[in-house]
Design a protein around this motif. Structure first.
Motif, short mmCIF file in Angstrom:
data_model
loop_
_atom_site.label_atom_id
_atom_site.label_comp_id
_atom_site.label_asym_id
_atom_site.label_seq_id
_atom_site.Cartn_x
_atom_site.Cartn_y
_atom_site.Cartn_z
N GLY A 20 47.22 9.32 51.25
CA GLY A 20 47.67 9.49 52.62
C GLY A 20 48.73 10.56 52.80
O GLY A 20 49.23 10.77 53.91
N ARG A 21 49.08 11.25 51.76
CA ARG A 21 50.08 12.32 51.86
C ARG A 21 49.55 13.46 52.73
O ARG A 21 48.35 13.67 52.83
CB ARG A 21 50.41 12.87 50.48
N ASN A 22 50.47 14.21 53.34
CA ASN A 22 50.08 15.37 54.14
C ASN A 22 49.26 16.36 53.32
O ASN A 22 48.34 16.98 53.82
CB ASN A 22 51.31 16.08 54.71
N TYR A 23 49.64 16.53 52.07
CA TYR A 23 48.92 17.42 51.17
C TYR A 23 48.54 16.62 49.93
O TYR A 23 49.27 16.61 48.94
CB TYR A 23 49.78 18.63 50.79
N PRO A 24 47.39 15.94 49.98
CA PRO A 24 46.98 15.14 48.82
C PRO A 24 46.87 16.02 47.57
O PRO A 24 46.50 17.19 47.66
CB PRO A 24 45.61 14.59 49.22
N PRO A 25 47.20 15.47 46.42
CA PRO A 25 47.18 16.27 45.19
C PRO A 25 45.77 16.73 44.84
O PRO A 25 44.79 16.00 45.01
CB PRO A 25 47.71 15.30 44.13
N THR A 26 45.68 17.96 44.35
CA THR A 26 44.39 18.52 43.96
C THR A 26 44.37 18.93 42.49
O THR A 26 43.31 19.22 41.96
CB THR A 26 44.03 19.74 44.83
N TYR A 27 45.50 18.97 41.85
CA TYR A 27 45.60 19.32 40.44
C TYR A 27 46.28 18.18 39.69
O TYR A 27 47.01 17.37 40.27
CB TYR A 27 46.40 20.62 40.24
N LYS A 28 46.06 18.15 38.39
CA LYS A 28 46.62 17.08 37.57
C LYS A 28 48.14 16.98 37.71
O LYS A 28 48.68 15.90 37.91
CB LYS A 28 46.23 17.27 36.11
N ASN A 29 48.82 18.11 37.63
CA ASN A 29 50.28 18.07 37.71
C ASN A 29 50.78 17.56 39.06
O ASN A 29 51.76 16.83 39.13
CB ASN A 29 50.87 19.45 37.41
N THR A 30 50.10 17.97 40.14
CA THR A 30 50.52 17.49 41.46
C THR A 30 50.18 16.01 41.64
O THR A 30 50.89 15.29 42.32
CB THR A 30 49.91 18.33 42.60
N LEU A 31 49.09 15.57 41.01
CA LEU A 31 48.75 14.14 41.05
C LEU A 31 49.80 13.32 40.31
O LEU A 31 50.25 12.28 40.82
CB LEU A 31 47.37 13.90 40.46
N ILE A 32 50.19 13.76 39.15
CA ILE A 32 51.22 13.04 38.38
C ILE A 32 52.51 12.97 39.18
O ILE A 32 53.15 11.92 39.27
CB ILE A 32 51.44 13.71 37.01
N ARG A 33 52.91 14.09 39.77
CA ARG A 33 54.14 14.11 40.57
C ARG A 33 54.02 13.17 41.77
O ARG A 33 54.92 12.41 42.08
CB ARG A 33 54.48 15.53 41.01
N ALA A 34 52.86 13.21 42.44
CA ALA A 34 52.66 12.35 43.61
C ALA A 34 52.67 10.87 43.22
O ALA A 34 53.29 10.05 43.90
CB ALA A 34 51.34 12.69 44.29
N LEU A 35 52.01 10.51 42.14
CA LEU A 35 52.00 9.12 41.67
C LEU A 35 53.42 8.64 41.38
O LEU A 35 53.83 7.55 41.79
CB LEU A 35 51.13 8.97 40.43
N THR A 36 54.17 9.47 40.66
CA THR A 36 55.54 9.09 40.29
C THR A 36 56.43 8.96 41.53
O THR A 36 57.19 7.99 41.65
CB THR A 36 56.12 10.13 39.32
N GLU A 37 56.33 9.91 42.45
CA GLU A 37 57.15 9.85 43.67
C GLU A 37 56.79 8.63 44.51
O GLU A 37 57.68 7.93 45.01
CB GLU A 37 56.97 11.13 44.49
N GLU A 38 55.51 8.38 44.69
CA GLU A 38 55.10 7.24 45.51
C GLU A 38 55.42 5.91 44.83
O GLU A 38 55.75 4.94 45.50
CB GLU A 38 53.62 7.33 45.86
N TRP A 39 55.32 5.86 43.51
CA TRP A 39 55.70 4.65 42.78
C TRP A 39 57.15 4.30 43.04
O TRP A 39 57.49 3.15 43.29
CB TRP A 39 55.46 4.86 41.28
N ASP A 40 58.01 5.32 43.00
CA ASP A 40 59.44 5.11 43.22
C ASP A 40 59.74 4.68 44.65
O ASP A 40 60.80 4.11 44.91
CB ASP A 40 60.24 6.37 42.87
N LYS A 41 58.82 4.95 45.59
CA LYS A 41 59.03 4.60 47.00
C LYS A 41 58.33 3.30 47.41
O LYS A 41 58.43 2.92 48.57
CB LYS A 41 58.54 5.72 47.90
N LEU A 42 57.62 2.67 46.47
CA LEU A 42 56.95 1.42 46.86
C LEU A 42 57.96 0.47 47.47
O LEU A 42 59.04 0.26 46.93
CB LEU A 42 56.29 0.75 45.65
N PRO A 43 57.63 -0.12 48.60
CA PRO A 43 58.59 -0.98 49.28
C PRO A 43 58.89 -2.26 48.49
O PRO A 43 57.99 -2.86 47.89
CB PRO A 43 57.92 -1.31 50.61
N GLN A 44 60.14 -2.63 48.48
CA GLN A 44 60.55 -3.85 47.80
C GLN A 44 59.82 -5.07 48.35
O GLN A 44 59.52 -6.00 47.63
CB GLN A 44 62.07 -4.04 47.92
#
Length: 148
Positions: free
Chosen positions: A93-117
């Protein structure tokens, strides 16, 4: 989870095998977490093939780590599936969904850290509910207050 969650471990290269799971996840992360928490630690993973080998079970047994066994791909009986679903929705659902492995890893890590409590709290409550219903359990959930 101890009022939150551990950092996300992303397997970036190759396939996750049972030995890789032991070397990269169980020993460096889960063993240390269990050591910090003590005997009340209960470990929950999914039913990925590499998680269910004899080598993995032997490793968990040798470290004194108790595992909660839940069915795969069943959000009602395996609450961690709700977390993976939420993480996937956040990344796609990101404005710019990841298209490369490195951007996917970064997106997963960033979104993981933002998962709501609140989501994590729901997973914990659902986990307790599932555990209380499970007649095959080997851990007394009334004396278990922490899990991974």
């Amino acid at each position: 989870m101890i009022k939150g969650c551990m950092r996300l471990h992303v397997v970036a290269n190759g396939t996750m095998t049972d030995q890789r799971y032991i070397d990269e996840v169980l020993l460096p992360h889960v063993r240390l977490f269990r050591g910090a928490v003590g005997d009340k630690c209960v470990f929950m993973d999914d039913n990925a093939t590499c998680h269910r080998t004899l080598a993995v079970q032997d490793c968990l047994d040798s470290e004194g780590i108790q595992r909660l066994v839940c069915p795969a791909r069943s959000p009602d009986q395996n609450p961690i599936e709700n977390v993976w679903d939420a993480l996937g929705r956040q990344v796609t659902g990101r404005n710019y969904p990841p298209t490369y492995k490195n951007t996917l890893i970064r997106a997963l890590t960033e979104e993981w850290d933002k998962l709501p409590q609140q989501l994590l709290d729901k997973v914990v409550q659902k986990w307790y509910d599932v555990w209380n219903v499970a007649s095959h359990s080997t851990v007394d959930i009334s004396r278990t207050d922490t899990f991974l």
